[in-house]
Structures are given as C-alpha cells and as structure tokens.
Design a protein around this motif. Sequence first.
Motif, PDB file in Angstrom:
ATOM      1  N   ASP A  50       0.802  -1.470  -0.053  1.00  0.00           N
ATOM      2  CA  ASP A  50       0.066  -0.194  -0.031  1.00  0.00           C
ATOM      3  C   ASP A  50       0.921   1.161  -0.084  1.00  0.00           C
ATOM      4  OD1 ASP A  50      -1.962  -1.687   2.209  1.00  0.00           O
ATOM      5  OD2 ASP A  50      -2.556  -1.356   0.052  1.00  0.00           O
ATOM      6  N   THR A  51       2.327   1.122   0.141  1.00  0.00           N
ATOM      7  CA  THR A  51       3.151   2.259  -0.092  1.00  0.00           C
ATOM      8  C   THR A  51       2.782   2.981  -1.134  1.00  0.00           C
ATOM      9  OG1 THR A  51       4.854   1.233   1.589  1.00  0.00           O
ATOM     10  CG2 THR A  51       5.427   3.004   0.197  1.00  0.00           C
ATOM     11  N   ALA A  52       2.695   4.404  -1.138  1.00  0.00           N
ATOM     12  CA  ALA A  52       2.495   5.190  -2.268  1.00  0.00           C
ATOM     13  C   ALA A  52       2.174   6.643  -1.986  1.00  0.00           C
ATOM     14  CB  ALA A  52       1.374   4.701  -3.170  1.00  0.00           C
ATOM     15  N   LEU A  53       2.172   7.457  -2.900  1.00  0.00           N
ATOM     16  CA  LEU A  53       1.863   8.618  -2.944  1.00  0.00           C
ATOM     17  C   LEU A  53       0.413   8.839  -3.114  1.00  0.00           C
ATOM     18  CD1 LEU A  53       2.664  11.638  -2.143  1.00  0.00           C
ATOM     19  CD2 LEU A  53       3.270  11.973  -4.700  1.00  0.00           C
ATOM     20  N   TYR A  54      -0.511   9.088  -2.214  1.00  0.00           N
ATOM     21  CA  TYR A  54      -1.975   9.119  -2.408  1.00  0.00           C
ATOM     22  C   TYR A  54      -2.484  10.384  -2.723  1.00  0.00           C
ATOM     23  CZ  TYR A  54      -2.443   4.291  -0.468  1.00  0.00           C
ATOM     24  OH  TYR A  54      -2.256   2.954  -0.313  1.00  0.00           O
ATOM     25  N   TYR A  55      -3.213  10.433  -3.914  1.00  0.00           N
ATOM     26  CA  TYR A  55      -3.839  11.811  -4.189  1.00  0.00           C
ATOM     27  C   TYR A  55      -5.380  11.714  -4.228  1.00  0.00           C
ATOM     28  CZ  TYR A  55       0.672  12.531  -6.866  1.00  0.00           C
ATOM     29  OH  TYR A  55       1.913  12.585  -7.129  1.00  0.00           O
ATOM     30  N   CYS A  56      -5.998  12.746  -3.927  1.00  0.00           N
ATOM     31  CA  CYS A  56      -7.420  12.856  -4.234  1.00  0.00           C
ATOM     32  C   CYS A  56      -7.545  13.865  -5.341  1.00  0.00           C
ATOM     33  CB  CYS A  56      -8.011  13.522  -2.830  1.00  0.00           C
ATOM     34  SG  CYS A  56      -7.858  15.176  -2.501  1.00  0.00           S
ATOM     35  N   ALA A  57      -8.685  13.467  -5.803  1.00  0.00           N
ATOM     36  CA  ALA A  57      -9.185  14.369  -7.192  1.00  0.00           C
ATOM     37  C   ALA A  57     -10.575  14.294  -7.372  1.00  0.00           C
ATOM     38  CB  ALA A  57      -8.781  13.332  -8.299  1.00  0.00           C
ATOM     39  N   PHE A  58     -11.146  15.460  -7.992  1.00  0.00           N
ATOM     40  CA  PHE A  58     -12.344  16.206  -7.979  1.00  0.00           C
ATOM     41  C   PHE A  58     -12.847  15.661  -9.262  1.00  0.00           C
ATOM     42  CE2 PHE A  58     -16.114  18.395  -6.736  1.00  0.00           C
ATOM     43  CZ  PHE A  58     -16.472  18.831  -7.914  1.00  0.00           C
ATOM     44  N   GLN A  59     -14.187  15.152  -9.587  1.00  0.00           N
ATOM     45  CA  GLN A  59     -14.571  14.842 -10.787  1.00  0.00           C
ATOM     46  C   GLN A  59     -15.927  15.568 -11.095  1.00  0.00           C
ATOM     47  OE1 GLN A  59     -16.358  10.703 -11.340  1.00  0.00           O
ATOM     48  NE2 GLN A  59     -14.980  10.596 -12.947  1.00  0.00           N
ATOM     49  N   ILE A  60     -15.993  16.417 -12.142  1.00  0.00           N
ATOM     50  CA  ILE A  60     -17.303  16.922 -12.401  1.00  0.00           C
ATOM     51  C   ILE A  60     -18.187  15.828 -13.209  1.00  0.00           C
ATOM     52  CG2 ILE A  60     -18.385  18.633 -13.989  1.00  0.00           C
ATOM     53  CD1 ILE A  60     -15.885  20.189 -13.853  1.00  0.00           C
ATOM     54  N   TRP A  61     -17.680  14.979 -13.933  1.00  0.00           N
ATOM     55  CA  TRP A  61     -18.555  14.027 -14.679  1.00  0.00           C
ATOM     56  C   TRP A  61     -17.654  12.766 -15.283  1.00  0.00           C
ATOM     57  CZ3 TRP A  61     -18.392  11.884 -19.667  1.00  0.00           C
ATOM     58  CH2 TRP A  61     -19.566  11.179 -19.920  1.00  0.00           C
ATOM     59  N   GLY A  62     -18.135  11.645 -15.259  1.00  0.00           N
ATOM     60  CA  GLY A  62     -16.921  10.695 -15.785  1.00  0.00           C
ATOM     61  C   GLY A  62     -16.974   9.392 -14.933  1.00  0.00           C
ATOM     62  N   ASP A  63     -16.242   8.402 -15.536  1.00  0.00           N
ATOM     63  CA  ASP A  63     -16.221   7.099 -14.723  1.00  0.00           C
ATOM     64  C   ASP A  63     -15.191   7.376 -13.540  1.00  0.00           C
ATOM     65  OD1 ASP A  63     -15.215   3.979 -16.029  1.00  0.00           O
ATOM     66  OD2 ASP A  63     -15.178   4.606 -13.961  1.00  0.00           O
ATOM     67  N   PRO A  64     -15.594   7.237 -12.404  1.00  0.00           N
ATOM     68  CA  PRO A  64     -14.838   7.216 -11.197  1.00  0.00           C
ATOM     69  C   PRO A  64     -13.526   6.346 -11.119  1.00  0.00           C
ATOM     70  CG  PRO A  64     -16.854   5.986 -10.874  1.00  0.00           C
ATOM     71  CD  PRO A  64     -16.994   6.465 -12.119  1.00  0.00           C
ATOM     72  N   LYS A  65     -13.477   5.605 -11.989  1.00  0.00           N
ATOM     73  CA  LYS A  65     -12.274   4.663 -11.789  1.00  0.00           C
ATOM     74  C   LYS A  65     -11.328   5.075 -12.941  1.00  0.00           C
ATOM     75  CE  LYS A  65     -14.634   0.654  -9.942  1.00  0.00           C
ATOM     76  NZ  LYS A  65     -14.828  -0.975 -10.028  1.00  0.00           N
ATOM     77  N   LYS A  66     -11.494   6.045 -13.729  1.00  0.00           N
ATOM     78  CA  LYS A  66     -10.570   6.659 -14.670  1.00  0.00           C
ATOM     79  C   LYS A  66      -9.702   7.963 -14.168  1.00  0.00           C
ATOM     80  CE  LYS A  66     -12.736   3.888 -18.239  1.00  0.00           C
ATOM     81  NZ  LYS A  66     -13.466   4.263 -19.503  1.00  0.00           N
ATOM     82  N   ARG A  67      -8.701   7.703 -14.156  1.00  0.00           N
ATOM     83  CA  ARG A  67      -8.014   9.053 -13.725  1.00  0.00           C
ATOM     84  C   ARG A  67      -7.996  10.115 -14.568  1.00  0.00           C
ATOM     85  NH1 ARG A  67      -3.922   5.521 -15.287  1.00  0.00           N
ATOM     86  NH2 ARG A  67      -2.416   6.435 -16.939  1.00  0.00           N
ATOM     87  N   TRP A  68      -8.345   9.911 -15.935  1.00  0.00           N
ATOM     88  CA  TRP A  68      -8.431  10.987 -16.892  1.00  0.00           C
ATOM     89  C   TRP A  68      -9.762  11.523 -16.955  1.00  0.00           C
ATOM     90  CZ3 TRP A  68      -6.791   5.732 -18.158  1.00  0.00           C
ATOM     91  CH2 TRP A  68      -7.760   4.960 -18.457  1.00  0.00           C
ATOM     92  N   ASP A  69     -10.768  11.016 -16.214  1.00  0.00           N
ATOM     93  CA  ASP A  69     -11.987  11.556 -16.030  1.00  0.00           C
ATOM     94  C   ASP A  69     -12.216  12.604 -14.948  1.00  0.00           C
ATOM     95  OD1 ASP A  69     -14.162   9.002 -17.320  1.00  0.00           O
ATOM     96  OD2 ASP A  69     -12.917  10.438 -18.428  1.00  0.00           O
ATOM     97  N   TYR A  70     -10.988  12.917 -14.271  1.00  0.00           N
ATOM     98  CA  TYR A  70     -10.923  13.799 -13.204  1.00  0.00           C
ATOM     99  C   TYR A  70     -10.387  15.003 -13.549  1.00  0.00           C
ATOM    100  CZ  TYR A  70     -12.349   9.954 -10.019  1.00  0.00           C
ATOM    101  OH  TYR A  70     -13.113   9.223  -9.283  1.00  0.00           O
ATOM    102  N   ASP A  71     -10.808  16.291 -13.000  1.00  0.00           N
ATOM    103  CA  ASP A  71     -10.512  17.654 -13.302  1.00  0.00           C
ATOM    104  C   ASP A  71      -9.662  18.265 -12.397  1.00  0.00           C
ATOM    105  OD1 ASP A  71     -13.853  16.950 -13.712  1.00  0.00           O
ATOM    106  OD2 ASP A  71     -13.042  17.898 -15.536  1.00  0.00           O
ATOM    107  N   TYR A  72      -9.524  17.990 -11.273  1.00  0.00           N
ATOM    108  CA  TYR A  72      -8.736  18.612 -10.149  1.00  0.00           C
ATOM    109  C   TYR A  72      -8.095  17.779  -9.420  1.00  0.00           C
ATOM    110  CZ  TYR A  72     -11.853  22.560 -11.750  1.00  0.00           C
ATOM    111  OH  TYR A  72     -12.263  23.503 -12.546  1.00  0.00           O
ATOM    112  N   TRP A  73      -6.906  17.982  -9.228  1.00  0.00           N
ATOM    113  CA  TRP A  73      -6.073  16.900  -8.200  1.00  0.00           C
ATOM    114  C   TRP A  73      -5.358  17.740  -7.299  1.00  0.00           C
ATOM    115  CZ3 TRP A  73      -5.423  11.782  -9.115  1.00  0.00           C
ATOM    116  CH2 TRP A  73      -6.270  11.423 -10.363  1.00  0.00           C
ATOM    117  N   GLY A  74      -5.215  16.940  -6.114  1.00  0.00           N
ATOM    118  CA  GLY A  74      -4.298  17.660  -4.857  1.00  0.00           C
ATOM    119  C   GLY A  74      -2.948  17.230  -5.161  1.00  0.00           C
ATOM    120  N   GLN A  75      -2.068  17.813  -4.180  1.00  0.00           N
ATOM    121  CA  GLN A  75      -0.740  17.472  -4.341  1.00  0.00           C
ATOM    122  C   GLN A  75      -0.025  16.109  -3.815  1.00  0.00           C
ATOM    123  OE1 GLN A  75       1.646  19.851  -5.830  1.00  0.00           O
ATOM    124  NE2 GLN A  75      -0.457  20.460  -6.554  1.00  0.00           N
TER     125      GLN A  75
END
Length: 123
Positions: free
Chosen positions: A90-115
């Motif tokens: 589970d070791t990793a850099l964890y990001y949260c992301a905000f999605q306006i619309w799209g498939d929740p499992k696809k990273r390219w469908d997210y519009d904003y990302w945290g650091q």
Amino acid sequence: QVHLVESGGGLVQAGDSLRLSCAASGRTITGSGLGWFRQVPGKERDFVAAITWSGGRISYADSVKGRFTISRDNAKNTVYLQMNSLKPEDTALYYCAFQIWGDPKKRWDYDYWGQGTQVTVSS
C-alpha cells in the motif's frame, strides 16, 4: 476552480491504520464526486476508491476492498479514506481528485487534483 488538500499520510507498520483526509474548497462543490488514487515511482497512478458527493455511490479497487473505507462530510467539504490492515504494497503517494463527470475509476476523467500525501508501510 477547485482546490484540494490531502493530509494524514505517514510511516506505519504493516497491520496498522491511517486515515487520509481531503479538504475541498473553491467553486461550488457540486459535481460527480471525489476519488482517491495512488502512485509509486515509475508506475501509473492507480484508482483506489471513489464516492459521489451524495454518497449514494461508492467504488473500490479490488486490492483494497474490505480494508479501506471512503466517506465524506459534506458540511466540511471533506472526504476521508480510512485505511486498515495496511500492507507494504500500500506504500505510495496518495492523491485525491475531484470529478465533474465521468467514470470514477478512470484518472483521466478527473478535473482537479491535490498534491498528494505519502503513505509508507514497513514490514
């Protein structure tokens, strides 16, 4: 514009727990939902979990089902990721992301990302 700030990462031992938080601010926080992804150096950013702002739909990666729980507090515009029974993988850099619309499992469908916030699990 949506601003996301993750917190809660750290160094723990295998079997321990951590709770990550993602505080969202900016434009009206309405939309599809918010997700958690993780990435290790040299690999792609992988889906971990997602939740709609209504809370009506939740999804998890198979690798974390039964161990991780995603939840949200709409009053605080914050989404949490409770991680139990942590493993070294589970070791990793964890990001949260905000999605306006799209498939929740696809990273390219997210519009904003945290650091990101680092989670390190020792064996």
